[in-house]
Design a protein around this motif. Structure first.
Motif: not given
Length: 230
Positions: A95-102, A174-183, A186-194
Motif C-alpha cells: 500500500i505505502f510503497g518502499r522508501y528510497y535514497s537518491l 501519510p507514509a512518513g519517512r524511514f530512518g537509518d535506525n530502521g524505524s 511521522a508515519l500516518f502524519y505526513s508524506s515525504f516525497f524525494l
C-alpha cells in the motif's frame, strides 16, 4: 526551527496546525473537471486515468493526469538497492510503497547520485524536479490547506487528523519517512516525497502535511512518485 532556516529551508514548514477555513470547501475558482477530468485523453494520447506496467518487475501502477502532467497515483515499490520497507501490518509495503535514497552510496542524506536518479523510475518516467512539483501544487490550488486536502488520500490520514478528498486521484499517503535506525518517523502524519534537486549537497523533500505543502531538505529515506517524461 532556527536550525532549519540555517540549513536553507525554501518554504515555511507547516506542522499540524488547526485550520480556520473549511478544508472540505473546494472553492469557487478551482474546478476538478478542468484540472483533472476522469474521462478523455491527455496530451500523450493516453486515457486521463489508467494503469501502466513497470517492465523491470512486472508491477502494475495506477496513474492520473493533472493539468499537463501525468503522475503515478501510487508510491514507487521497485526493490532498488538501498530501498527499505518494514511491514507495519500485513500488506503495508504494498500500500505505502518502499522508501528510497537518491544520495551516493545509498546514504539518507548527501549529494544526489545522477546514476541512481536516472535508474529509479520505470522507463518513460522520471523522478520529478522541485519545479515539476511546484507545477502540480499550483494546479491543485497553490499550496494552502485546501490544496493539501485535495492531494491527500481519502484513507489512513484519519489516524492523525483528517483524511483528504483525493480529488484528482493523486492519493498522497501519510507514509512518513524511514530512518537509518530502521524505524519510521511521522508515519500516518505526513508524506515525504524525494525531489530531483540538490542544495548544499542535500536532497529536497516535498512535504505534504496535515495543513499544507512545503519543501525542506531530506534527512531520511522517503517515498518517490514518478512523473511521465514529456
Amino acid at each position: 526551527m532556527k536550525k532549519l532556516f540555517k540549513m536553507g529551508l525554501l518554504a515555511v514548514f507547516f506542522v499540524m496546525a488547526s485550520c480556520t477555513t473549511d478544508a472540505n470547501d473546494e472553492g469557487d475558482d478551482w474546478d476538478a473537471a478542468k484540472v483533472c477530468p476522469e474521462t478523455g485523453t491527455n496530451a500523450y494520447g493516453m486515457p486521463n486515468r489508467g494503469e501502466f506496467t513497470d517492465a523491470r518487475d512486472g508491477r502494475v501502477y495506477k496513474y492520473t493526469t493533472i493539468g499537463d502532467q501525468v503522475w503515478m497515483a501510487e508510491n514507487l515499490k521497485y526493490e532498488a538497492e538501498n530501498s527499505e520497507c518494514k511491514e507495519v501490518f500485513d500488506g503495508f509495503c504494498e500500500i505505502f510503497g518502499r522508501y528510497y535514497s537518491l544520495a551516493a552510496g545509498g546514504k539518507s542524506t548527501g549529494a544526489l547520485d545522477p546514476e541512481i536518479v536516472s535508474k529509479m523510475c520505470p522507463s518513460g518516467w522520471h523522478v520529478p524536479t522541485k519545479e515539476e512539483w511546484e507545477i502540480l501544487v499550483e494546479n491543485m490550488g497553490g499550496g494552502d490547506n485546501e490544496t493539501a486536502f485535495r492531494i491527500k488520500s481519502s484513507d489512513f490520514w484519519g489516524i492523525s487528523g483528517e483524511n483528504g478528498s483525493d480529488t484528482c486521484s493523486f492519493n498522497a499517503l501519510p507514509a512518513g519517512r524511514f530512518g537509518d535506525n530502521g524505524s519510521y518517523d511521522a508515519l500516518f502524519y505526513s508524506s515525504f516525497f524525494l525531489v530531483n534537486s540538490s542544495y548544499s549537497e542535500n536532497l529536497y523533500g516535498n512535504y505534504v502535511v496535515l495543513s499544507n505543502v512545503a519543501y525542506n531538505k531530506n534527512s531520511d529515506r522517503g517515498s518517490i512518485r514518478c512523473l511521465r517524461d514529456n
